[in-house]
Motif scaffolding. Structure first.
Motif, PDB file in Angstrom:
ATOM      1  N   UNK A   1       0.845  -1.202   0.000  1.00  0.00           N
ATOM      2  CA  UNK A   1       0.000   0.000   0.000  1.00  0.00           C
ATOM      3  C   UNK A   1       0.872   1.240   0.000  1.00  0.00           C
ATOM      4  N   UNK A   2       0.438   2.255  -0.695  1.00  0.00           N
ATOM      5  CA  UNK A   2       1.154   3.527  -0.617  1.00  0.00           C
ATOM      6  C   UNK A   2       0.194   4.607  -0.137  1.00  0.00           C
ATOM      7  N   UNK A   3       0.722   5.420   0.738  1.00  0.00           N
ATOM      8  CA  UNK A   3      -0.049   6.535   1.259  1.00  0.00           C
ATOM      9  C   UNK A   3       0.113   7.717   0.314  1.00  0.00           C
ATOM     10  N   UNK A   4      -0.982   8.318  -0.086  1.00  0.00           N
ATOM     11  CA  UNK A   4      -0.906   9.497  -0.943  1.00  0.00           C
ATOM     12  C   UNK A   4      -1.827  10.581  -0.411  1.00  0.00           C
ATOM     13  N   UNK A   5      -1.370  11.800  -0.534  1.00  0.00           N
ATOM     14  CA  UNK A   5      -2.269  12.901  -0.266  1.00  0.00           C
ATOM     15  C   UNK A   5      -3.160  13.054  -1.492  1.00  0.00           C
TER      16      UNK A   5
ATOM     17  N   UNK B   1      -4.699  15.974  -7.914  1.00  0.00           N
ATOM     18  CA  UNK B   1      -4.992  14.576  -8.229  1.00  0.00           C
ATOM     19  C   UNK B   1      -5.857  14.513  -9.483  1.00  0.00           C
TER      20      UNK B   1
ATOM     21  N   UNK C   1      -6.040  12.061   2.963  1.00  0.00           N
ATOM     22  CA  UNK C   1      -5.010  11.058   2.697  1.00  0.00           C
ATOM     23  C   UNK C   1      -5.682   9.746   2.329  1.00  0.00           C
TER      24      UNK C   1
ATOM     25  N   UNK D   1       3.468  13.351  -5.926  1.00  0.00           N
ATOM     26  CA  UNK D   1       3.201  13.002  -4.552  1.00  0.00           C
ATOM     27  C   UNK D   1       4.327  12.131  -4.009  1.00  0.00           C
TER      28      UNK D   1
ATOM     29  N   UNK E   1       5.133   9.630  -2.374  1.00  0.00           N
ATOM     30  CA  UNK E   1       4.649   8.418  -1.722  1.00  0.00           C
ATOM     31  C   UNK E   1       5.734   7.722  -0.943  1.00  0.00           C
TER      32      UNK E   1
ATOM     33  N   UNK F   1       6.720   9.196   2.265  1.00  0.00           N
ATOM     34  CA  UNK F   1       5.704   9.026   3.304  1.00  0.00           C
ATOM     35  C   UNK F   1       5.720   7.590   3.823  1.00  0.00           C
ATOM     36  N   UNK F   2       5.835   6.651   2.900  1.00  0.00           N
ATOM     37  CA  UNK F   2       5.725   5.259   3.292  1.00  0.00           C
ATOM     38  C   UNK F   2       6.904   4.739   4.081  1.00  0.00           C
TER      39      UNK F   2
ATOM     40  N   UNK G   1       7.214  -0.830   1.265  1.00  0.00           N
ATOM     41  CA  UNK G   1       7.632  -1.302  -0.056  1.00  0.00           C
ATOM     42  C   UNK G   1       9.057  -1.848  -0.061  1.00  0.00           C
TER      43      UNK G   1
ATOM     44  N   UNK H   1      -6.838  13.935 -16.159  1.00  0.00           N
ATOM     45  CA  UNK H   1      -6.054  15.146 -15.926  1.00  0.00           C
ATOM     46  C   UNK H   1      -6.278  15.624 -14.495  1.00  0.00           C
ATOM     47  N   UNK H   2      -5.296  16.365 -13.939  1.00  0.00           N
ATOM     48  CA  UNK H   2      -5.478  16.892 -12.591  1.00  0.00           C
ATOM     49  C   UNK H   2      -6.721  17.775 -12.506  1.00  0.00           C
ATOM     50  N   UNK H   3      -7.418  17.697 -11.387  1.00  0.00           N
ATOM     51  CA  UNK H   3      -8.646  18.475 -11.216  1.00  0.00           C
ATOM     52  C   UNK H   3      -8.375  19.964 -11.405  1.00  0.00           C
TER      53      UNK H   3
END
Lengths: 434, 434, 434, 434
Positions: A169-173, A178, A213, B1, B3, B6-7, B126, D178-180
């Motif tokens: 699993x990877x944590x992403x904001x 996005x 998150x 991001x 990732x 963070x991970x 990971x 695409x990014x929002x």
């Protein structure tokens, strides 16, 4: 490097020379038997050579099935690939005589159904993983009516637990950068305080004091598995409306002292029971501490989802209990104090058959090692808030130094960690009978 | 991001409030018992709350172990987390009486060791996945001396098979735009025709008629799992030297008719036995067909690795057999023809105890559904070529329409698919006794 | 999103309906006139409609030209698209009469050649930018023989200065994760202390106390524009060999106090004169301070490239001067002291016609705001070190608080900032005549 | 590699030792003089050493300015950095006497204002480029009131034309991945058929027969420069409503024969006059042909924006002319036929002072090499459609083989390419007087 295109492409080549279904079989409405035959082929030695093509065909057929056909398929698969009871008995007898490790190994093998191997062979491309998650989601709907499907579901759960292991699993904001498709999924999956439209969504990620998150898996690119919404604040929040309101004052996140988790949503029904949430909160706490070292408190603002029903179901209580904002607002201070005491009692002391709190949100956070910190009156007038909890909300607090201790006390003795004021409130509840 | 950051970050936060090893325990040379205690804690309810920190500590200690300490650890783990033989016997007895699915489920559970859960809990980030692959690679080295470790290895193999399931692999072209660290790994892992230096590597990826493809897993970014080297040619190659030579004529890939797989290397010893190679070749064929639709033939140019020893071990054959280029060049046409016939016999007809070809390269390609197409004299004078096969090399051909049929004949009847000329050669071998 | 493929693709469509060169013209050896015609068409109104196709054709032809043909082309372009002298005279006369802003605008327009517009129209795809850089590199080779090409070169320089403006450059660390093709370019472009092979390259980026930073432009993906090699050390280095040696002790970068820039290489001859280096060093200092806040000193270890020749050209000095390691090692302490004093004088006080230091490396760092800090004896025995500077090397020091002051004193008064010991050494030089 | 963070970071280091504005100057409301002083410093030799810090300060101040202060600043900059008229006169005189290339070069230099260098020095980080585009957008607002700012604007235009040269633009498909933030910009910038909300936006990119393409510049990541909306259809569309309606039938793009460009929006007011649109359409045609080779026709569905006013301004015409859907629907066939004939005349024959069509949309597409193909009655009832064009819309057709020819005829002779039926319609117009 165009990995995906290489991987997901199934060219004419892959489909030639392979003992696929005949066109006639493919065009007619697929039945469970046809698909079970396909599964047998996939598990056979041919499956080694032609797994990709066979699995494509499986998914092509599966997606044409309506609900009853899916149910029939699950029942057929469950029967076809279960362990052979007599084989097990034979080997078990052998084992009892010998107690040899070799026979144990055979026993372990014959006692296990073939479901896991089948699921693995259906996962031939990155895109298949989500299909398998959805397939389990289908399966879950038939479980109550068909208890015999339980072993199949348990294997699904085991396989998915292995694949969605924390290391994968990877944590992403999740923010305004996005992909729109991902944000649309967030909008769709928010289960606690529904997101009505894109403006509402923007309010939860655009301001500097609002964050989301999520946990992601590499094969499910735009699909969050679970996500948590965070408000950075200067005090422990005591109601949901001020957090979500439109023209509130945005604060500089560097002046925040408190991170409030005000909504946690599981996104994939097909991952029910796979542990994700407890990892998520702890990793988010880590990340927030790194970004904003001045943060002192990590709390939730949580709904209470079973209190209302539990009260209403109690034959000894005076009825009706309030269910609308007006009725709740109209209550006397004594009445509200009494309801708060009952809520404290309910969360801290009422247990289900397994010895754990009746309320699933309470069970989740306490199980994670948090403690019940505070109850808030008139905090939750949206959605099912009034009906479920007379608009009371709870703060659970994650105290880093206590998480492990709390978790273990809960696991071993069912102890619900509560702050002293909660203990006092619960003691005053009408349910606290000596 | 960000990732990864963070991970993989384990902040001060994560380590506070957790019942870790004492500093004194951490500094001294770790022993198996200490680590087994850690594993027990990781598997306990505390492990839920503190898994990340405990697993970090495990890896910190594990990496300090020397070989004997690792061996001791594997033996201790194997014993500690194996199935309880008596429990199994008790439940088996119960099962024989009841034959109920509920008891079967319990039996299946008690018959399985706890190794899988332990391995899963060690995979918290990971970066852990590669460590687990290396851990199994360590384990494999102790297996021969400690057959009791076999059940542990089998579970490692099951877990890794699940994690490295085809749907989690991505095919990538490896070329001059790949990160240098990845190319260095290719250089290190090439096992068939060793890559001496970067110039040698460049010769295999820079020209338009040379390609390398590899399978990758998301958690092992710069580590190929397996890769295959491809030469685009205008005929089936009959020797390795012209493929690797420095100043050969580079052809326009759009004029090539043949894709020759001249080297396949498994990179991770810890993934031994996990099926990767057969997927790889078929997917590469797919990609090549898409990029160069004019390609007609897909063949290998493969070493024969066991023929020399098999001949030398035969007490009835005249000795010594040739082992140097000079000796091989000096052979008479009749002698070389005779050796080719014996090689055809060896590959097509000599079987190991399991009924499959003695030669592992032959076993691999035939098992994939290829057929033995041609043998080439004086084809392999580098490395162990002369000693292993008197410098003979084999072409295995992947005929798309025959792959499944060949594969199944091999799986069910052990049939080795061969081209007619090979059949003729084998018939003329001295080993072909009526 | 497959941007590149969309951009760089020139399909059949783009080439249809366009007044391109005839096939016959394209196949014969292209001459300057044909290409100048193409340029005229590109600058005409047709160029608006068909610029992409015409520019593709230009590059196709240009790349077939040999050196003399290129020279002829530059001369033809220079003549064809220069300002019209008589038009300028006419408008100038008008302007003198009116001094009106409108006429000034016309004057400014007619006085400027059409070269800039031509260069712009040749830049129709991301891949063209590097071609234009290479084209200027070609042009520079003909400049000495053809002073009339100077105005053309000045426009190239203006256009490239605009395109490679600081805001379009990105700083990147170059390391073992960079694409191999980029590292190969680093190997090729290193101009100060040549990189012999990949092992040599690895020594400069793999150890934790060695870094390379480069400036990149988005359209030149794998081509660094300029890069600087950095050694993190615990003192100001006094010779190059210990920095580059193979089995030196690698230090923990967090214990380093000094960042030594031991090599700066411009990569693109076609960007000669475009300012890049001064931005680079300051930005690298920024990044290093962020990563390793404990760093105290930022210095170079620089060659002196003109001192040897300057000494040898002096008719009054005793000859021969030493040129080999042996001769330099054999010098007496007094002789070496005297040479160091002369080097200090040369760098600090000898000026070229433009009032700036004769030595280009000195000119570069002093111009950037550094000060000459120290001279090191027996520091540079590789390459041209002994011949160019009797193996003396210089440290220039970047003192953040002094950079602007030093730079301005240099720009306005030609002042070379030097440390007190250098001032003393220079005073003792034989050249310091009252 | 964290390029952006390295580039855009301005650490404490960069700000130390630099002759910045005093805190007092920074805090008070900035005036034009203070900023002009800063600009002078930026252009001076100090600017070389401290450009990054000075430019940061410039932007910090600039962003505090209100409109009148900006106007004052532009006027001050315009005056301060303009060419010196007397210097020009002196050099012009010299030039007339000598006609030498050296003097020409000096003349060219003194005749040009310093604005370009100033703009370049303000572009010190990737993020500055958008600020400069916005700064020109500010400038444009003051142009009408201050014709003296025109030369400054011309230099802005030149610099931006150089920076946004075709080779620096990338074509990207804009879609649901695409990014929002980018999609939000699309929503904001759509100028022709406004996008009301995210549902409306989704209708334009989610269905397989709807696409948006945009041009992007590397330094303006989430900001499209221009974008075009495409509908894939089976015939040339004759009204806008069916294209935008909610529950229309989506077609398989592989069955489409026609690509209809139904909206083109310039996004950056600050890039007014920089050519982007003509490149865009041709490159989109290229990409569409590649993806869907079966496409036969590339047409627009375009508004006519000046026809209504032109008719109303004609003193000889009967008034009032229709302006609402009701009035237009109520017109007789003869009246509508007559209006269509007038529209044909207006687009094909009415020219502005510069000899080009009065209607800017017509001017754009005809200038690109398209031809006016068809006029559609009752096609445009939304927005300003009825008022601007009595709801008539035009189709312009891009015929690949004719683009260059049409474009050139337009550029050289002002010829508007029209299809034969349009010619016939125009001939019947009341304006077609012999």
């Amino acid at each position: 490097m165009a990995n995906t295109s290489i991987n997901d492409f199934l060219g004419a080549v892959a489909l030639r020379g392979i003992s696929l279904l005949k066109a006639s079989e493919r065009n007619q409405k697929p039945d469970a038997n046809t698909i079970v035959e396909l599964c047998k082929r996939l598990l056979s030695s041919r499956g080694n050579a032609s797994g990709l093509a066979l699995s494509f065909q499986f998914w092509e057929l599966y997606e044409k099935l309506d609900a009853p056909a899916k149910e029939a398929l699950f029942i057929a698969i469950s029967a076809e690939f279960s362990a052979n009871l007599e084989d097990v008995a034979t080997v078990a007898t052998q084992y009892i005589e010998t107690q040899s490790p070799e026979v144990l190994k055979v026993l372990s093998a014959v006692a296990a159904p073939k479901y896991a191997e089948l699921i693995s062979r259906l996962n031939q491309t990155p895109a298949s993983t989500l299909k398998i998650v959805h397939m389990r989601s289908d399966l879950l709907r038939f479980l109550r009516q068909n208890p015999s499907l339980k072993p199949l579901d348990e294997v699904f759960s085991q396989v998915l637990t292995s694949w969605f292991n924390r290391g994968f699993l990877t944590l992403q904001e999740i923010n305004w950068h996005s992909p729109a498709i991902l944000l649309e999924n967030v909008k769709k999956y928010e289960a606690v305080h529904g997101i009505e439209n894109w403006n509402d969504l923007a309010r939860r990620i655009q301001p500097a004091d609002r964050l989301i998150y999520g946990f992601f898996h590499h094969n499910l690119q735009d699909e969050p598995l679970i996500f948590v919404e965070v408000a950075l604040t200067t005090k422990i929040p005591d109601a949901i409306a001020p957090i979500l309101e439109d023209d509130r004052k945005i604060i500089d996140p560097n002046t925040a002292t408190t991170a409030a988790f005000y909504s946690i949503s599981n996104c994939q029904e097909g991952l029910r029971g796979i542990p994700l949430g407890n990892f998520l909160i702890k990793q988010v706490v880590e990340d927030l501490k790194k970004r904003h070292p001045q943060l002192k408190e990590f709390v939730t603002l949580s709904p209470i989802v079973r209190f209302g029903k539990w009260m209403r179901d109690d034959p000894e209580l005076a009825k009706p209990l309030p269910t609308t904002k007006e009725e709740i607002d109209a209550m006397s201070p004594e009445a509200s104090k009494s309801l708060l005491a009952d809520a404290a009692w309910f969360l801290a002391s009422e247990k289900a058959a397994d010895g754990k709190p009746r309320d699933p949100v309470c069970r989740f956070h306490i199980g994670n090692g948090a403690r019940l910190e505070r109850l808030n009156w008139a905090a939750h007038f949206t959605g099912t808030g009034p009906a479920n909890s007379f608009a009371i909300m709870a703060n659970y607090k994650y105290i880093i130094d206590d998480i492990e201790k709390n978790h273990e006390a809960f696991q071993t003795a069912g102890t619900v960690a509560v702050a002293p004021p909660i203990k006092k409130q619960a003691a005053q509840s009408q349910f606290n009978k000596p």
